[in-house]
Design a protein around this motif. Structure first.
Motif: not given
Lengths: 500, 205
Positions: A138-149, B164-177
């Motif tokens: 999934n592109l959206g999840v891939a983006w989240l993982l790239v950001e997480a790295t 929802v998954f993307i929205e929560l993922g975004l906020v998680f990433d933002l908190v980390v960054i």
């Protein structure tokens, strides 16, 4: 029969979940030991488990027919399996050499008591995100993982705590985060365009994008594609948005530099490759492919002058990464089966050769601290194992036969000819030849240049460099042999069959 | 979304470009996140999941992250002044010109409300430009939040919202960054006695 199928799916799902979960567990376990030696042992044990799980999954994916393994959240076709195997091998090697680096690392960003635990935690988290990235469908999840790295790796880049390392880490954090924000806008635009076909998370599954991209409004597809690729380019380090790359690679601890160069950049490129293949059909005039070719040529052109200058060892390797990411972009942009095979071979060959170069930097920095600022010379007279590591690394990266990179570069250029891109191929060939000359000159100076000082004692880091040289040279030779077998096969056609 | 909220978002983003005090800039971005969070909660009142997600995002972006940044400012002792930046009005002029150019480049992409679309793209551009025209590392970190608020605004105006998954993922990433950025900010102040990013210029070829 039904039960067998269900059981097979269950086991596959469990195995693929274990791929990112193993290093996540490792990240927790490395915090438990109270002694540095204990942390080292837990790190190597966890890394071995994680690598074994990831390699098993990679082999399963590669052997499971052209379309690979599919599931609600994962996709492991042959391209994905190749990337997963590379990340597993490089991650394991980096984990194994980390104790030797940490033993002589001195001051760090963290307090002395917790520095090692923080290093291993960030390392395993970074690795977990990379492994998951090669799997997700999934592109959206891939983006989240790239950001997480970015979060974990930025801390690792600045691990030494020097002002220069802080600068490199900060630059990396800022440039890649804003680049990814641009890519996120592109993904949002794509999501809005595809919303009539679902409007859920699954809308951004690779197969859904491939299925419905042709129905997108051309302007929507165009802007989504440009924003996503430009944003990802900032993370991959393609010119002209590459400024963080030489600094981060040269300032990070060598095992992390290896992971950045040999695993992170190519893995984000896998996402870009999938975007080109799925969304490219929706834009006119092969624009997606042309954009990749433009990134490739720009990266080559910007890297070459730096390969001709005497430069500190890790900085030279960093500019070589820029060159090789450019070659990979060209291979993707040529979009022919021959070039695609070339990309996969190049990815693996570059990973092995580049990581060996970065591992050689550990004894180099230990015995010759000035190598952080100036080009090393005459290593043959100073240490045979370190000279061998540096020689195999630079020789392979320059494309000297029998390096697999010689064949992969040839395949990429031939793939360009097959795609009727003769002018681009000619320009690229000249740039690659110039890059070869620059690295060949650096190779001669590094090995046989005039050196001062006594021969280095064969300490822990030197012995480690020798062992890694043997292992990775065998890997490079095996890759060269295997590459010749791939040329005549249908491998290039089916690499990305999973997104169809 | 009301015009007042949209204007509030835009003005607060522009104000971060101009203000001198770090705590004021943090308060401006926090108020921006609060406004968006309250709007998300009023929009998501239909389903329990949407409410929980909107509440989580609000707490993270309007409370936790601003508190973390305020804590960072308190810990970061300034012993050197930041080298002269461009005058506030010049910064504003540059940023507005670039943001308008970006607005012109990006065509309509299909959100129901055109003004939301413009402000979302504008906030993303302003977030990036904040990092370009402000020298203090803390302001550059605030740029992440402004840019993300722009994307969040666009996501809120989607008929079904973001998954929802993307929205929560975004906020998680933002908190980390932002947490990593705060750690960097503290270390940079410790070593340089200032948060001036122009002092981080030793790596050159």
């Amino acid at each position: 029969m039904g039960i067998v199928l269900f059981w097979g799916c269950y086991v596959t799902n469990a195995l693929l979940i274990a791929v990112p979960v193993s290093p996540l567990v490792g990240a927790l376990l490395v915090r438990l030991p109270r002694t540095p030696a204990g942390a080292d042992r837990v790190n190597i044990f966890s890394a071995s488990i994680s690598a074994a799980v990831a390699l098993t999954a990679g082999v399963l994916g590669a052997l499971n027919g052209a379309r690979g393994l599919h599931g609600s959240w994962f996709l492991l076709d042959r391209a994905g399996a190749s990337f997963l195997a590379v990340i597993a091998v490089i991650g394991w090697c980096s984990a194994v050499v980390s104790p030797a680096y940490l033993a002589g690392a001195g001051k760090s960003l963290f307090t002395a008591r917790r520095a090692r635990a923080w290093y291993y935690t960030a390392f395993h988290l970074f690795w977990a995100a990379l492994l998951a990235l090669a799997l997700v469908n999934n592109l959206g999840v891939a983006w989240l993982l790239v950001e997480a790295t970015t979060g974990a790796s930025a801390l690792l880049v600045a691990y030494s705590g020097r002002t220069s390392a802080l600068e490199a880490g900060w630059k990396y954090l800022v440039l890649t985060t804003f680049g990814l924000a641009v890519a996120l806008l592109g993904i949002l635009i794509l999501f809005v365009g595809l919303a009539p076909h679902g409007g859920t998370l699954a809308t951004l599954d690779w197969q859904n994008i491939a299925r419905h991209a042709a129905g997108l409004a051309p302007r929507t597809a165009l802007f989504a594609l440009i924003l996503i690729l430009v944003g990802l380019a900032a993370k991959i380090g393609w010119a002209p948005v590459h400024n963080w790359l030489p600094d981060a690679h040269s300032e990070a601890p060598p095992p992390v530099s290896a992971l950045l160069s040999a695993a992170l950049l190519p893995t984000v490129m896998l996402v870009a490759w999938r975007v080109v293949l799925t969304l490219g059909v929706a834009v006119p005039h092969h624009l997606a492919d042309n954009l990749m070719v433009a990134f490739g040529l720009a990266s080559l052109a910007i890297a070459i002058p730096f390969l001709w200058r005497p430069m500190a060892w890790k900085r030279l390797l960093a500019y070589s990464s820029l060159e090789h990411m450019g070659i990979l972009a060209l291979g993707i942009g040529f979009a022919s089966p021959l070039a695609s095979v070339g990309v996969i071979i190049h990815l693996a060959g570059h990973a092995l050769a580049k990581s060996l170069g970065f591992y050689a930097a550990i004894p180099l920095a230990r015995h010759d601290p000035s190598s952080a600022h100036r080009a090393p010379r005459g290593l043959v007279r100073l240490s045979t194992p370190v000279a061998a590591a540096a020689g195999v690394s630079l020789g392979s990266l320059s494309g000297l036969p029998p390096s697999p990179l010689f064949l992969s570069e040839l395949l990429i250029l031939l793939g360009g000819v097959a795609a009727h891109q003769v002018v681009i191929v000619s320009i690229a060939a000249v740039l690659m030849a110039l890059g070869f000359l620059g690295l060949a000159h650096a190779l001669i100076e590094t090995l046989a240049g005039e050196s001062h000082g006594q021969r280095w004692r064969s300490g822990r880091t030197v012995r480690l460099a020798g062992r890694l040289t043997v292992a990775l040279t065998m890997g490079l030779l095996a890759l060269s042999a295997g590459a010749y077998l791939l040329v005549d096969s249908q491998a290039g056609v089916n690499l990305m069959a999973g997104i169809a | 979304m009301t015009g007042a909220v949209i204007w509030g978002l835009l003005v607060s983003s522009l104000a971060v470009i101009m203000v001198r005090r770090r705590s004021l800039a943090i308060a401006l971005v926090a108020s921006q996140s609060l406004g968006l969070g309250v709007y998300a909660i009023t929009q998501g009142s239909g389903t329990q999941v949407a409410l929980v997600v909107a509440g989580t995002v609000l707490i993270a972006k309007a409370l936790v992250l601003p508190a973390l940044l305020i804590f960072t400012v308190r810990r970061a002792r300034k012993t050197r002044l930041i080298a002269t930046e461009l005058p506030a009005l010049a910064r504003l002029a540059i940023v507005v010109a670039f943001a308008l150019a970006v607005e012109q480049l990006i065509p309509r992409f299909g959100l129901p409300d055109a003004s939301v679309e413009h402000v979302a793209v504008g906030m993303l551009a302003l977030g990036i430009l904040t990092a370009v025209v402000r020298r203090a590392v803390l302001f550059q970190a605030l740029g992440f939040l402004i840019a993300e608020n722009g994307i969040y605004l666009a996501g809120l105006s989607l008929p079904g919202g973001l998954p929802v998954f993307i929205e929560l993922g975004l906020v998680f990433d933002l908190v980390v960054i932002v947490s990593v950025a705060a750690a960097f900010t503290t270390k940079i102040y410790e070593q340089l006695g200032s948060g001036d990013s122009s002092l981080l210029g030793v790596l050159r070829d």
